[in-house]
Design a protein around this motif. Structure first.
Motif, PDB file in Angstrom:
ATOM      1  N   ASN A 151     -29.074   0.810 -55.404  1.00 48.71           N
ATOM      2  CA  ASN A 151     -29.320   0.779 -56.839  1.00 48.71           C
ATOM      3  C   ASN A 151     -28.398   1.768 -57.545  1.00 48.71           C
ATOM      4  N   GLY A 152     -27.876   1.366 -58.677  1.00 53.14           N
ATOM      5  CA  GLY A 152     -27.039   2.229 -59.500  1.00 53.14           C
ATOM      6  C   GLY A 152     -27.563   2.281 -60.923  1.00 53.14           C
ATOM      7  N   TYR A 153     -27.333   3.426 -61.584  1.00 54.29           N
ATOM      8  CA  TYR A 153     -27.895   3.619 -62.931  1.00 54.29           C
ATOM      9  C   TYR A 153     -26.989   4.551 -63.724  1.00 54.29           C
ATOM     10  N   TYR A 154     -26.624   4.133 -64.925  1.00 56.50           N
ATOM     11  CA  TYR A 154     -25.867   5.002 -65.820  1.00 56.50           C
ATOM     12  C   TYR A 154     -26.627   5.107 -67.136  1.00 56.50           C
ATOM     13  N   ASP A 155     -26.979   6.334 -67.503  1.00 58.30           N
ATOM     14  CA  ASP A 155     -27.756   6.581 -68.715  1.00 58.30           C
ATOM     15  C   ASP A 155     -26.891   7.360 -69.690  1.00 58.30           C
ATOM     16  N   PHE A 156     -26.561   6.732 -70.805  1.00 60.09           N
ATOM     17  CA  PHE A 156     -25.765   7.399 -71.827  1.00 60.09           C
ATOM     18  C   PHE A 156     -26.645   8.385 -72.594  1.00 60.09           C
ATOM     19  N   TYR A 157     -26.106   9.582 -72.882  1.00 55.88           N
ATOM     20  CA  TYR A 157     -26.898  10.594 -73.574  1.00 55.88           C
ATOM     21  C   TYR A 157     -27.256  10.158 -74.986  1.00 55.88           C
ATOM     22  N   SER A 158     -26.389   9.412 -75.612  1.00 51.95           N
ATOM     23  CA  SER A 158     -26.623   8.984 -76.987  1.00 51.95           C
ATOM     24  C   SER A 158     -27.111   7.550 -77.014  1.00 51.95           C
ATOM     25  N   ASN A 159     -27.881   7.210 -78.050  1.00 48.73           N
ATOM     26  CA  ASN A 159     -28.342   5.835 -78.244  1.00 48.73           C
ATOM     27  C   ASN A 159     -27.362   5.020 -79.077  1.00 48.73           C
ATOM     28  N   GLU A 160     -26.156   5.484 -79.209  1.00 51.12           N
ATOM     29  CA  GLU A 160     -25.179   4.793 -80.037  1.00 51.12           C
ATOM     30  C   GLU A 160     -24.578   3.619 -79.276  1.00 51.12           C
ATOM     31  N   ILE A 161     -25.045   2.434 -79.569  1.00 50.61           N
ATOM     32  CA  ILE A 161     -24.579   1.170 -79.002  1.00 50.61           C
ATOM     33  C   ILE A 161     -24.910   1.069 -77.505  1.00 50.61           C
ATOM     34  N   LEU A 162     -24.185   1.808 -76.662  1.00 53.96           N
ATOM     35  CA  LEU A 162     -24.443   1.752 -75.222  1.00 53.96           C
ATOM     36  C   LEU A 162     -25.605   2.675 -74.874  1.00 53.96           C
ATOM     37  N   ASN A 163     -26.657   2.126 -74.328  1.00 53.56           N
ATOM     38  CA  ASN A 163     -27.841   2.908 -74.001  1.00 53.56           C
ATOM     39  C   ASN A 163     -27.894   3.221 -72.512  1.00 53.56           C
ATOM     40  N   ASP A 164     -28.028   2.192 -71.677  1.00 51.76           N
ATOM     41  CA  ASP A 164     -27.988   2.405 -70.236  1.00 51.76           C
ATOM     42  C   ASP A 164     -27.630   1.112 -69.529  1.00 51.76           C
ATOM     43  N   VAL A 165     -27.166   1.269 -68.298  1.00 50.47           N
ATOM     44  CA  VAL A 165     -26.796   0.141 -67.437  1.00 50.47           C
ATOM     45  C   VAL A 165     -27.450   0.359 -66.079  1.00 50.47           C
ATOM     46  N   ARG A 166     -28.084  -0.678 -65.551  1.00 51.90           N
ATOM     47  CA  ARG A 166     -28.731  -0.595 -64.243  1.00 51.90           C
ATOM     48  C   ARG A 166     -28.248  -1.755 -63.367  1.00 51.90           C
ATOM     49  N   VAL A 167     -27.949  -1.428 -62.125  1.00 48.76           N
ATOM     50  CA  VAL A 167     -27.558  -2.432 -61.141  1.00 48.76           C
ATOM     51  C   VAL A 167     -28.470  -2.279 -59.931  1.00 48.76           C
ATOM     52  N   LYS A 168     -29.074  -3.388 -59.497  1.00 45.99           N
ATOM     53  CA  LYS A 168     -29.986  -3.358 -58.369  1.00 45.99           C
ATOM     54  C   LYS A 168     -29.581  -4.429 -57.361  1.00 45.99           C
ATOM     55  N   SER A 169     -29.715  -4.105 -56.085  1.00 46.69           N
ATOM     56  CA  SER A 169     -29.441  -5.095 -55.048  1.00 46.69           C
ATOM     57  C   SER A 169     -30.320  -4.803 -53.844  1.00 46.69           C
ATOM     58  N   SER A 170     -30.716  -5.846 -53.140  1.00 44.96           N
ATOM     59  CA  SER A 170     -31.535  -5.681 -51.946  1.00 44.96           C
ATOM     60  C   SER A 170     -31.248  -6.813 -50.969  1.00 44.96           C
ATOM     61  N   PHE A 171     -31.412  -6.478 -49.679  1.00 47.15           N
ATOM     62  CA  PHE A 171     -31.167  -7.421 -48.597  1.00 47.15           C
ATOM     63  C   PHE A 171     -32.325  -7.305 -47.616  1.00 47.15           C
ATOM     64  N   LEU A 172     -32.869  -8.440 -47.204  1.00 46.51           N
ATOM     65  CA  LEU A 172     -34.035  -8.462 -46.320  1.00 46.51           C
ATOM     66  C   LEU A 172     -33.826  -9.444 -45.181  1.00 46.51           C
ATOM     67  N   SER A 173     -34.342  -9.074 -44.005  1.00 48.49           N
ATOM     68  CA  SER A 173     -34.417  -9.998 -42.876  1.00 48.49           C
ATOM     69  C   SER A 173     -35.683  -9.669 -42.094  1.00 48.49           C
ATOM     70  N   ASP A 174     -36.218 -10.657 -41.379  1.00 45.72           N
ATOM     71  CA  ASP A 174     -37.397 -10.384 -40.565  1.00 45.72           C
ATOM     72  C   ASP A 174     -37.228 -10.992 -39.165  1.00 45.72           C
ATOM     73  N   ARG A 175     -38.241 -10.791 -38.337  1.00 46.78           N
ATOM     74  CA  ARG A 175     -38.157 -11.190 -36.935  1.00 46.78           C
ATOM     75  C   ARG A 175     -38.001 -12.694 -36.764  1.00 46.78           C
ATOM     76  N   PHE A 176     -38.461 -13.468 -37.746  1.00 47.47           N
ATOM     77  CA  PHE A 176     -38.478 -14.916 -37.609  1.00 47.47           C
ATOM     78  C   PHE A 176     -37.341 -15.600 -38.364  1.00 47.47           C
ATOM     79  N   GLY A 177     -36.306 -14.853 -38.676  1.00 49.14           N
ATOM     80  CA  GLY A 177     -35.094 -15.458 -39.231  1.00 49.14           C
ATOM     81  C   GLY A 177     -35.039 -15.582 -40.733  1.00 49.14           C
ATOM     82  N   ALA A 178     -36.023 -15.051 -41.455  1.00 51.72           N
ATOM     83  CA  ALA A 178     -35.960 -15.097 -42.916  1.00 51.72           C
ATOM     84  C   ALA A 178     -34.840 -14.183 -43.404  1.00 51.72           C
ATOM     85  N   LYS A 179     -34.152 -14.622 -44.433  1.00 49.42           N
ATOM     86  CA  LYS A 179     -33.091 -13.815 -45.044  1.00 49.42           C
ATOM     87  C   LYS A 179     -33.208 -13.946 -46.554  1.00 49.42           C
ATOM     88  N   GLU A 180     -33.037 -12.816 -47.231  1.00 55.76           N
ATOM     89  CA  GLU A 180     -33.125 -12.833 -48.690  1.00 55.76           C
ATOM     90  C   GLU A 180     -32.151 -11.825 -49.280  1.00 55.76           C
TER      91      GLU A 180
END
Length: 590
Positions: free
Chosen positions: A203-232
């Protein structure tokens, strides 16, 4: 008088509390919050003006110290969880951020937990978290194994620049457990019931100190696998644009905030078992919003637009199903503040929730590794309530709501997948797993929460929730209690050397479906199952206490008590929790 004041909190701690002792779900909080924590009572998101985090020193009238936010020692790991919610007590005691702790308890519990971090000269914070927790399970309750363990390893980096704060964290988690809730068949003790789930998040996060136009940007990613072959694979990017503190001509006492949220989310899930379901989703959201403020009263008007593209396929479907749809949801909220003590509010909202296998496992780890995934649509939710702050000693929020929803998600018990007359079957094929179920309908809710601070070193809190579902196809919703409640307390004494905590969680019984299975008279012989659509899973009252004493500035001892009422209630049908648990250990800070 002083002695009376001291005795009252101790009595409260002796009477009260807490936690849900489900074997599987005890784990470390690896995603330690790197932002100021918002209390539950104030968690509703609005456009109300708020101070941005971490302003640069040259822009602040008062110099800002870029110290690591203290995380209380007693809350470094979860003692218990309910649906992923941390219920361990949180204290305000000072402590060093680098530590290692080791604990042992009954039911074969072993805990190893550590954190190390440092702040560099350029005000960059780097650190890592490590956690391991295992239990031998309920050996006296089940012939087969119910042991479980979890391990987590995380690393993070936070950098403070001239324009804003940048944070990134990576986390790997392994959960190794068993589908031990078998009630319809009687397999041998050496039956293999293991499930193993791997998760990796960045996960990544950038928080601008000012509320002028650009407020914040968040990027999230996840990867999952289990014993029975599920992938996400799941990824999302969220961008918030805003222009705050606008003045309206001739109305100088009214301020205006303009916000625009942009989001992209993608989800791909594949399963190798049974029907081999696959799901591929791409969703774009657009959320414009205008907020008008006068003193502590405000009016927010906005909308949510979702541009949803989804594809589903399985062996049970004759052909791939595709969904391309644009959703519109209303957004509005008004608050009339007659005083700090009484703030009346109400509004309407809605939205589209993309359900993932990873999130479903957080709520119910006993799912079969083949799920049909759909998005839950809240067409609209009407709500109103009253909240306030009385002399900064009592905070409260009481609200009620009514929502119209499509594809409401809940969990339904599975029958046998193979009805052949044999016990030589996979771990998930003993009528011991669950699948996601969906139905359209309505939900009526009443919720209340209160926080009380009678003393500087004592904090009490309580929550009560009521949720009544009315579904189109099902007579009852499965595995959701009608009433849930909690009580909590935090108390520090001896110049913050001793921290005491308590939490109690209560829930009413739940309706579930279940199966009875008998040898059939068919030719060839097979198992014959009968489904009960009105079975009950009893409610519970769970009590948890914790204590930590700082013997030296670098050495502490702690003790945790879970499910002290010693009730082996069930989280889901046949999945009993551990009984009374006591865990003690030592902690070294450096």
């Amino acid at each position: 008088m002083n002695s009376t004041i001291k005795i009252l909190p101790l009595l409260f701690l002796g009477i009260s509390q807490v936690a849900f002792s489900q074997i599987k779900e005890e784990k470390l909080i690896l995603d330690k919050k790197r932002e100021p924590e918002v209390k539950k009572i104030e968690k509703k998101k609005t456009s109300i003006e708020k101070e941005k985090n971490y302003p640069p020193e040259e822009k602040s009238q008062v110099p800002v110290n870029y110290d690591i936010t203290n995380v209380p020692a007693a809350s470094d790991f979860k003692t218990s969880t309910i649906q992923g919610e941390d219920i361990s007590p949180k204290f305000d005691a000072e402590y060093q951020n680098n530590y290692f702790q080791l604990g042992m308890g009954n039911y074969g519990k072993i805990l190893a937990d550590g954190n190390i971090s440092t702040t560099l000269e350029n005000k960059m914070e780097v650190g890592a978290d490590l956690h391991y927790l295992s239990t031998s399970g309920l050996k006296k309750e089940y012939d087969w194994t119910s042991k479980q363990s979890s391990a987590n390893l995380g690393a993070y980096l936070t950098s403070y620049g001239d324009l804003g704060k940048f944070s990134i964290n990576a986390d790997y988690g392994l959960n190794d457990y068993n589908y031990y809730g078998i009630y319809a068949l009687q397999p041998s003790a050496d039956v293999d019931l293991q499930q193993k789930v791997n998760r990796f998040k960045v996960n990544g996060y950038y928080d601008f100190y000012s509320n002028e136009i650009l407020n914040d940007v968040r990027v999230k990613s996840s990867f999952l696998s289990d014993r029975f072959g599920a992938k996400e694979t799941q990824a999302a990017i969220l961008l918030n644009l805003s222009k705050h503190h606008l003045m309206i001509p001739n109305l100088n006492d009214i301020r205006l905030n303009a916000d625009l949220g942009l989001g992209l989310e993608t989800l791909k899930s594949t399963f190798d078992l049974l029907d081999k379901n696959t799901s591929n989703v791409f969703n774009t959201t657009l959320s414009p919003k205008l907020s008008f403020f006068k003193d502590k009263s405000y009016l927010m008007i906005g909308s949510d637009f979702s541009f949803y593209n989804g594809k589903n396929n399985s062996l049970a479907l004759p052909e791939e199903t595709k969904t391309n749809k644009i959703y519109w949801f209303p957004k509005a909220e008004v608050q009339i503040a007659t005083s700090d003590e009484f703030k009346f509010y109400g509004g309407v909202d809605g939205g589209l929730k993309i359900n993932s296998y990873s999130e479903l496992l957080q709520e119910n780890p006993y799912l079969v590794s083949d799920q049909q995934l759909r998005a839950t649509e809240t067409k609209y939710r009407l709500y109103f309530g009253l909240r306030g702050d009385i002399d900064q000693n009592i905070k409260y929020d009481i609200n009620a709501g009514f929502a119209k929803m499509n594809d409401i998600l809940f969990f339904k018990a599975n029958d046998l997948f193979n009805h052949e007359l044999t016990l030589d079957r996979p771990a998930y094929d003993f009528a011991n797993t669950f699948s996601a179920a969906y139905d359209n309908g309505t939900v009526s809710e009443v919720r209340g929460s209160v926080q009380y601070f009678p003393l500087a070193n004592l904090a009490l809190d309580g929550e009560l929730g009521f949720a009544k579902y009315k579904l189109d196809r099902y007579e009852n919703i499965f595995n959701k209690p009608l009433i849930k409640a909690s009580l909590g307390a935090k108390y520090t004494m001896l110049d913050k050397k001793l921290n005491l905590g308590a939490k109690a969680i209560f829930a009413s019984d739940m309706t579930t479906n279940s199966f009875s299975i008998n040898d059939g008279v068919t030719v060839p012989p097979t198992y014959v199952s009968t489904e009960n659509l009105n079975d009950k899973v009893g409610g519970y009252a769970d009590l948890n206490l914790s204590a930590e004493y700082k013997v030296h500035k670098n050495f502490s001892i702690f003790a945790l008590g879970n499910n002290l009422l010693n009730t082996k209630y069930q989280t889901f049908k046949a999945y009993k929790v551990l009984g009374a648990q006591v865990l003690g250990g030592v902690k070294i800070t450096f």
